[in-house]
Design a protein around this motif. Structure first.
Motif, mmCIF file in Angstrom:
data_model
loop_
_atom_site.group_PDB
_atom_site.id
_atom_site.type_symbol
_atom_site.label_atom_id
_atom_site.label_comp_id
_atom_site.label_asym_id
_atom_site.label_seq_id
_atom_site.Cartn_x
_atom_site.Cartn_y
_atom_site.Cartn_z
ATOM 1 N N PHE A 129 38.854 39.354 51.663
ATOM 2 C CA PHE A 129 39.567 40.606 51.891
ATOM 3 C C PHE A 129 41.010 40.415 51.533
ATOM 4 C CE2 PHE A 129 40.726 44.150 54.950
ATOM 5 C CZ PHE A 129 40.262 45.131 54.122
ATOM 6 N N GLY A 150 29.196 39.478 52.951
ATOM 7 C CA GLY A 150 29.484 38.671 54.130
ATOM 8 C C GLY A 150 29.269 39.434 55.420
ATOM 9 N N SER A 151 29.634 40.712 55.430
ATOM 10 C CA SER A 151 29.421 41.555 56.606
ATOM 11 C C SER A 151 27.935 41.754 56.884
ATOM 12 C CB SER A 151 30.102 42.913 56.411
ATOM 13 O OG SER A 151 31.489 42.739 56.263
ATOM 14 N N GLN A 152 27.153 41.895 55.836
ATOM 15 C CA GLN A 152 25.709 42.030 56.010
ATOM 16 C C GLN A 152 25.117 40.754 56.606
ATOM 17 O OE1 GLN A 152 24.802 43.108 51.951
ATOM 18 N NE2 GLN A 152 24.438 45.244 52.537
ATOM 19 N N VAL A 178 32.965 40.988 50.419
ATOM 20 C CA VAL A 178 33.225 41.357 51.817
ATOM 21 C C VAL A 178 32.000 42.053 52.405
ATOM 22 C CG1 VAL A 178 34.644 42.792 53.345
ATOM 23 C CG2 VAL A 178 35.716 41.517 51.479
ATOM 24 N N VAL A 179 31.415 42.969 51.655
ATOM 25 C CA VAL A 179 30.231 43.689 52.124
ATOM 26 C C VAL A 179 29.078 42.711 52.329
ATOM 27 C CG1 VAL A 179 28.484 45.408 51.488
ATOM 28 C CG2 VAL A 179 30.914 45.898 51.128
ATOM 29 N N ILE A 220 34.744 36.246 54.982
ATOM 30 C CA ILE A 220 35.087 37.672 54.849
ATOM 31 C C ILE A 220 36.596 37.845 54.765
ATOM 32 C CG2 ILE A 220 35.019 39.917 55.995
ATOM 33 C CD1 ILE A 220 32.259 39.038 57.111
ATOM 34 N N MET A 234 33.226 34.990 59.456
ATOM 35 C CA MET A 234 34.505 35.709 59.373
ATOM 36 C C MET A 234 35.501 35.025 58.446
ATOM 37 S SD MET A 234 34.253 38.535 60.880
ATOM 38 C CE MET A 234 35.957 39.002 60.730
ATOM 39 N N LEU A 286 26.695 38.644 58.596
ATOM 40 C CA LEU A 286 27.077 38.628 60.005
ATOM 41 C C LEU A 286 26.232 39.586 60.837
ATOM 42 C CD1 LEU A 286 30.964 38.384 60.108
ATOM 43 C CD2 LEU A 286 29.284 36.681 60.759
ATOM 44 N N ALA A 287 25.815 40.685 60.222
ATOM 45 C CA ALA A 287 24.985 41.674 60.930
ATOM 46 C C ALA A 287 23.532 41.230 61.035
ATOM 47 C CB ALA A 287 25.072 43.024 60.217
#
Length: 69
Positions: free
Chosen positions: A69, A35-37, A32-33, A65, A62, A39-40
């Motif tokens: 999750f 994938g978030s990175q 999850v982390v 992610i 998303m 996206l950022a």
């Protein structure tokens, strides 16, 4: 939903499974982390395994992610 802006990632065809973005054979918070990175817009890895792509759009986003999750 329209196209997601961001980098286009190179996908590897090596083994793996849906949602396992860091190739550790676990689907957990670290995915999850990661994938978030992505996206950022943080450059985190040179490629992702095609099997990690959950929704078949050849992007990390998303869907991956939410799957993790």
């Amino acid at each position: 939903m329209g196209d997601t802006p961001g980098p286009v990632w190179q996908f590897s065809t090596l083994g793996g499974r849906k949602g396992d973005l860091n190739y550790d054979d676990d689907i957990d918070l670290s995915d999850v982390v990661l994938g978030s990175q992505v996206l950022a817009g943080i450059d985190v890895a040179p490629d992702f395994r095609i099997q990690a792509d959950v929704d078949g759009d050849l992007k990390i986003g998303m869907a991956e992610i939410a799957y993790d999750f």
